[in-house]
Design a protein around this motif. Sequence first.
Motif, PDB file in Angstrom:
ATOM      1  N   GLU A 228       0.751  -1.217   0.123  1.00 12.22           N
ATOM      2  CA  GLU A 228      -0.085  -0.102  -0.105  1.00 12.22           C
ATOM      3  C   GLU A 228       0.929   1.407  -0.066  1.00 12.22           C
ATOM      4  N   VAL A 229       1.848   1.389   0.803  1.00 12.76           N
ATOM      5  CA  VAL A 229       2.825   2.439   0.848  1.00 12.76           C
ATOM      6  C   VAL A 229       3.498   2.513  -0.628  1.00 12.76           C
ATOM      7  N   CYS A 230       3.868   1.495  -1.115  1.00 17.28           N
ATOM      8  CA  CYS A 230       4.370   1.577  -2.630  1.00 17.28           C
ATOM      9  C   CYS A 230       3.582   2.114  -3.546  1.00 17.28           C
ATOM     10  N   ASP A 231       2.105   1.625  -3.491  1.00  9.77           N
ATOM     11  CA  ASP A 231       1.289   2.437  -4.403  1.00  9.77           C
ATOM     12  C   ASP A 231       1.150   3.840  -4.010  1.00  9.77           C
ATOM     13  N   ALA A 232       1.312   4.324  -3.010  1.00  6.84           N
ATOM     14  CA  ALA A 232       1.090   5.658  -2.779  1.00  6.84           C
ATOM     15  C   ALA A 232       2.667   6.569  -3.206  1.00  6.84           C
ATOM     16  N   PRO A 257       3.978 -10.450  -1.587  1.00  9.71           N
ATOM     17  CA  PRO A 257       2.868  -9.238  -1.571  1.00  9.71           C
ATOM     18  C   PRO A 257       1.897  -9.725  -2.619  1.00  9.71           C
ATOM     19  N   GLY A 258       0.567  -9.450  -2.433  1.00 11.07           N
ATOM     20  CA  GLY A 258      -0.422  -9.751  -3.151  1.00 11.07           C
ATOM     21  C   GLY A 258      -1.809  -9.919  -2.436  1.00 11.07           C
ATOM     22  N   LEU A 259      -2.432 -10.797  -2.777  1.00 12.06           N
ATOM     23  CA  LEU A 259      -3.871 -10.879  -2.350  1.00 12.06           C
ATOM     24  C   LEU A 259      -4.125 -11.481  -0.710  1.00 12.06           C
ATOM     25  N   GLY A 260      -2.919 -12.065  -0.303  1.00 11.78           N
ATOM     26  CA  GLY A 260      -2.918 -12.224   1.064  1.00 11.78           C
ATOM     27  C   GLY A 260      -3.439 -13.911   1.362  1.00 11.78           C
ATOM     28  N   ASN A 296      -5.047  -8.089   5.841  1.00 16.98           N
ATOM     29  CA  ASN A 296      -5.007  -9.315   4.756  1.00 16.98           C
ATOM     30  C   ASN A 296      -6.688  -9.190   4.093  1.00 16.98           C
ATOM     31  N   THR A 297      -7.530  -8.725   5.031  1.00 12.81           N
ATOM     32  CA  THR A 297      -9.000  -8.772   4.287  1.00 12.81           C
ATOM     33  C   THR A 297      -9.058  -7.531   3.570  1.00 12.81           C
ATOM     34  N   ARG A 298      -8.320  -6.562   3.810  1.00 11.63           N
ATOM     35  CA  ARG A 298      -8.435  -5.341   2.832  1.00 11.63           C
ATOM     36  C   ARG A 298      -7.717  -5.642   1.368  1.00 11.63           C
ATOM     37  N   GLN A 299      -6.792  -6.492   1.322  1.00 15.53           N
ATOM     38  CA  GLN A 299      -6.136  -6.911   0.098  1.00 15.53           C
ATOM     39  C   GLN A 299      -7.166  -7.295  -0.942  1.00 15.53           C
ATOM     40  N   ARG A 300      -8.188  -7.949  -0.402  1.00 17.65           N
ATOM     41  CA  ARG A 300      -9.301  -8.420  -1.331  1.00 17.65           C
ATOM     42  C   ARG A 300     -10.151  -7.252  -1.959  1.00 17.65           C
ATOM     43  N   LYS A 301     -10.385  -6.317  -1.100  1.00 17.30           N
ATOM     44  CA  LYS A 301     -11.223  -5.261  -1.428  1.00 17.30           C
ATOM     45  C   LYS A 301     -10.093  -4.263  -2.330  1.00 17.30           C
ATOM     46  N   ARG A 302      -8.955  -4.190  -2.029  1.00 15.71           N
ATOM     47  CA  ARG A 302      -8.098  -3.515  -3.354  1.00 15.71           C
ATOM     48  C   ARG A 302      -7.899  -4.099  -4.308  1.00 15.71           C
ATOM     49  N   THR A 303      -8.100  -5.306  -4.407  1.00 13.52           N
ATOM     50  CA  THR A 303      -7.869  -6.021  -5.728  1.00 13.52           C
ATOM     51  C   THR A 303      -9.053  -5.684  -6.467  1.00 13.52           C
ATOM     52  N   VAL A 304     -10.535  -5.589  -5.989  1.00 20.38           N
ATOM     53  CA  VAL A 304     -11.540  -5.473  -6.438  1.00 20.38           C
ATOM     54  C   VAL A 304     -11.543  -3.923  -6.978  1.00 20.38           C
ATOM     55  N   GLU A 305     -11.066  -3.044  -6.332  1.00 22.11           N
ATOM     56  CA  GLU A 305     -10.862  -1.675  -6.780  1.00 22.11           C
ATOM     57  C   GLU A 305     -10.071  -1.550  -8.000  1.00 22.11           C
ATOM     58  N   VAL A 414      -5.159  -8.145 -14.045  1.00 19.92           N
ATOM     59  CA  VAL A 414      -4.648  -7.720 -12.731  1.00 19.92           C
ATOM     60  C   VAL A 414      -4.151  -9.114 -12.180  1.00 19.92           C
ATOM     61  N   ASP A 415      -2.669  -8.791 -11.893  1.00 23.30           N
ATOM     62  CA  ASP A 415      -1.741 -10.010 -11.314  1.00 23.30           C
ATOM     63  C   ASP A 415      -1.894  -9.484  -9.643  1.00 23.30           C
ATOM     64  N   ALA A 416      -2.868 -10.249  -9.160  1.00 26.99           N
ATOM     65  CA  ALA A 416      -3.074  -9.996  -7.704  1.00 26.99           C
ATOM     66  C   ALA A 416      -2.330 -11.048  -6.972  1.00 26.99           C
ATOM     67  N   ARG A 417      -1.387 -11.873  -7.418  1.00 24.69           N
ATOM     68  CA  ARG A 417      -0.327 -12.581  -6.841  1.00 24.69           C
ATOM     69  C   ARG A 417       1.035 -12.283  -7.159  1.00 24.69           C
ATOM     70  N   ASN A 418       1.351 -11.278  -7.952  1.00 25.18           N
ATOM     71  CA  ASN A 418       2.302 -10.696  -8.365  1.00 25.18           C
ATOM     72  C   ASN A 418       3.538 -11.924  -8.653  1.00 25.18           C
ATOM     73  N   THR A 419       3.054 -12.879  -9.489  1.00 24.96           N
ATOM     74  CA  THR A 419       3.848 -13.796 -10.090  1.00 24.96           C
ATOM     75  C   THR A 419       3.904 -14.333 -11.258  1.00 24.96           C
ATOM     76  N   LEU A 420       3.313 -13.220 -12.121  1.00 29.61           N
ATOM     77  CA  LEU A 420       3.396 -13.644 -13.689  1.00 29.61           C
ATOM     78  C   LEU A 420       4.419 -12.485 -14.110  1.00 29.61           C
ATOM     79  N   ASP A 421       5.402 -12.811 -15.376  1.00 38.64           N
ATOM     80  CA  ASP A 421       6.253 -11.934 -15.848  1.00 38.64           C
ATOM     81  C   ASP A 421       5.568 -10.953 -16.482  1.00 38.64           C
ATOM     82  N   PRO A 422       5.637  -9.567 -16.151  1.00 34.11           N
ATOM     83  CA  PRO A 422       5.074  -8.478 -17.133  1.00 34.11           C
ATOM     84  C   PRO A 422       5.470  -8.417 -18.444  1.00 34.11           C
ATOM     85  N   LEU A 423       6.447  -8.783 -18.727  1.00 36.21           N
ATOM     86  CA  LEU A 423       7.183  -8.456 -20.182  1.00 36.21           C
ATOM     87  C   LEU A 423       6.467  -9.094 -21.074  1.00 36.21           C
ATOM     88  N   PRO A 424       6.214 -10.376 -21.284  1.00 40.55           N
ATOM     89  CA  PRO A 424       5.411 -10.944 -22.200  1.00 40.55           C
ATOM     90  C   PRO A 424       3.928 -10.715 -22.545  1.00 40.55           C
TER      91      PRO A 424
END
Length: 441
Positions: A228-232, A257-260, A296-305, A414-424
Amino acid sequence: MRLTVIGTGYVGAVHAACMAEIGHEVLGVDIDRERVTALAGGRVPFFEPGLSQMLVKAVNAGRLGFTTSLAEAVRFGDTHFVCVGTPQDPASGVADLRYLHSVVDELAGCLDGSAHDEVLMVGKSTVPVGTAARLARRLGAVSPAADVAWNPEFLREGCAVQDTLRPERVVAGVRTEHAEARLRAVYAPLLDAGAPFVSTDLATAELVKMASNAFLATKISFINAMAEVCDATGADVLTLAHAMGQDSRIGPRFLAPGLGFGGSCLPKDIRAFTARAEELGLGRSVGFLRQVDEINTRQRKRTVELAKRLLGGSFADRNVAVLGAAFKPFSDDIRDSPALAVAEMVRSRGATVRVHDPEAVDNARAASPELQFALDVAKACERADVVLHLTEWPEYRQLDPEALATVVRTPALVDARNTLDPLPWRSAGWTLRALGRPGLD
């Protein structure tokens, strides 16, 4: 040795099969007749890598059997592992111990007149501190020859067989030297292979499980708070987590970091731990765990937003593809699944949601029949306006972004688990967003 395992759900079935694997004769006990029939026939009623083969091997070798009769189990052996569930009371967060108490009461009744001179009941269920001592008094009042020990499990779903056969530690809460010797004999093949054996009192053994899960949950929520701090601030949470993990005092594990987190352990255990601390007048000491739970619960709402912003501010009349329903990969467990929770939130906001998961579709469909489901990724993503990657199955890392772009209506992910390589993905024309990575915008 002849062992019984009372309760053949996830923990019990794994423990029974693994104890048979290391050479013991084992009898599993459960009141669920259908489950007993399935297990006796070599069929595991849930997905856990490697367990089915081990179960069939043990049953066919005659080292593992199942019954609905606790009296039969008492006649069979004198060391009884209790693995019944201790679910969370949804209103208070307190652990519901009714199934555990029921087993102890029935076991006490069966022990009356037992042919075994010394009986050891070994708890593996996750319980509030102080439970084992109370159960020992309860059992001892009926059968003075019965002793109680506590041997918490530290299983990770998807790795449970490995965690049982090659444990990082075996914790034994005991009251007598005889109980410790019995447990050392049970686990002798594992100890001979180098597994540490930690002998302690009942209360400490109970707390080891609760404290370990609380610490792991805290580590996950900490890095998600940093996301969250990184997003800001424009910082990148993956680089942050990598740099932090190089410190040997911190380490990289659980800094993902990710969906929790979800599942049947971490959420339930930190709430039960907090509730027990408050009963002891120590609520302030573990008050931070409520914040851990909230983050942890907030991560779900952040993903939806995040998904909502990709769709221009509304889910109404949009098609959303969801990759993942299980709370973690290599499991079909959808209990308190962050992925399924996000899918349900998106649907409640007006979207048509189609879900794919390699193993959990049947369980997810039973729990959330209002969602749509697909047995292959392409079908789930057909005419999708946005794709949500919510469970980090390896299969999803191997997807072809170019091929998938021809199936969706809008190549947005939306890669909510931060495990996909963004380049391809970006090279194939996809718009990609992830929690804690504003630099992808």
